[in-house]
Design an enzyme around this catalytic site. Structure first.
Site, short mmCIF file in Angstrom:
data_model
loop_
_atom_site.label_atom_id
_atom_site.label_comp_id
_atom_site.label_asym_id
_atom_site.label_seq_id
_atom_site.Cartn_x
_atom_site.Cartn_y
_atom_site.Cartn_z
N HIS A 12 -21.10 11.88 -9.47
CA HIS A 12 -21.95 11.66 -10.59
C HIS A 12 -21.33 10.39 -11.35
O HIS A 12 -20.15 10.64 -11.90
CB HIS A 12 -22.01 12.61 -11.42
CG HIS A 12 -22.88 12.51 -12.70
ND1 HIS A 12 -24.20 12.49 -12.55
CD2 HIS A 12 -22.27 12.53 -14.01
CE1 HIS A 12 -24.28 12.36 -14.20
NE2 HIS A 12 -23.48 12.48 -14.80
N LYS A 33 -22.82 6.28 -20.06
CA LYS A 33 -22.47 5.33 -18.66
C LYS A 33 -23.81 4.58 -18.60
O LYS A 33 -23.30 3.38 -18.38
CB LYS A 33 -22.18 6.57 -17.84
CG LYS A 33 -20.95 7.48 -17.86
CD LYS A 33 -20.89 8.46 -16.36
CE LYS A 33 -21.87 9.14 -16.65
NZ LYS A 33 -22.20 10.38 -17.55
N ASP A 51 -26.31 7.11 -11.66
CA ASP A 51 -26.53 8.71 -11.59
C ASP A 51 -25.72 9.11 -10.44
O ASP A 51 -24.81 10.15 -10.52
CB ASP A 51 -27.65 9.06 -11.69
CG ASP A 51 -27.84 10.49 -12.20
OD1 ASP A 51 -26.89 11.03 -12.91
OD2 ASP A 51 -28.78 11.24 -11.79
N ARG A 117 -1.93 3.30 -25.35
CA ARG A 117 -1.90 2.42 -26.19
C ARG A 117 -1.47 1.08 -25.81
O ARG A 117 -1.17 0.01 -26.49
CB ARG A 117 -1.28 2.98 -27.55
CG ARG A 117 -2.12 4.07 -27.98
CD ARG A 117 -1.88 4.51 -29.39
NE ARG A 117 -2.04 3.55 -30.35
CZ ARG A 117 -2.18 3.43 -31.74
NH1 ARG A 117 -2.03 4.65 -32.21
NH2 ARG A 117 -2.10 2.60 -32.12
#
Length: 190
Positions: A12, A33, A51, A117
């Protein structure tokens, strides 16, 4: 014959071709998405699958993603309905298949434990026994995930060509700290 018996899976997500890099967008339903990939298509990148991404392993380390044949290159946009990407954006806006090179995992800002980060820690995920780099992107309102995903693709291309920006920056910092320590020690002993 080899293709007929190749390992397969269905995932998916949404698969896009950005700057020649296959980015597989995954995350919970409704996180954005599709909208991200739609924005990428509008910016000149290509949709491969939406999808439902059918993945096939070729050889020992190549993953090829494609859309389901019935879905074609249609996309469901909540509030609008089904749209036909090549009809709206032209035939150059889609690809039939693409190698999956990076997984972009979209997550809610609140549920992300420790977002990366520095770029020094490289995460991976395994699909059909193949390790693929994974980038976790925590989302909050106003974040431009389209630009971030373009940067993900460009950074992948840099790493592929042997340039690791985070590692080079880290080396410069360590060198500078060692130089400063040497000056401090000299002044303390003087």
């Amino acid at each position: 014959v080899e293709d007929a018996f190749a390992p397969r899976s269905t995932l998916h997500g949404s698969l896009a071709d950005e700057y020649g890099v296959g980015l597989l967008f995954v995350g919970r339903s409704g996180l954005g998405k599709r909208e991200c990939v739609l924005d990428l298509v509008e910016r000149g990148h290509r949709l491969v699958a939406d999808d439902v991404v059918q993945v096939t392993r070729r050889g020992s380390d190549v993953l090829i993603g494609r859309g389901h044949e019935l879905a074609g290159h249609h996309m469901e946009i909540r509030g609008i309905g089904l749209i036909d990407i090549p009809a709206l954006f032209g035939v150059r806006s889609v690809r039939q298949q693409k190698r999956i090179e990076v997984v972009v995992q979209l997550e809610d800002w609140e549920t992300t434990l420790e977002p990366e980060r520095t770029g020094l820690a490289h995460q991976e995920t395994v699909i059909l026994g193949v390790s693929v780099p994974r980038i976790v992107v925590p989302l909050n309102p106003g974040k431009n995930i389209t630009v971030i995903s373009e940067v993900v693709a460009m950074m992948h291309l840099l790493r592929y060509s042997g340039v690791d920006v985070a590692a080079a920056f880290n080396e410069r910092l360590i060198k500078r700290m060692k130089e400063q320590r040497g000056v401090r020690e000299y002044l303390q002993n003087d």
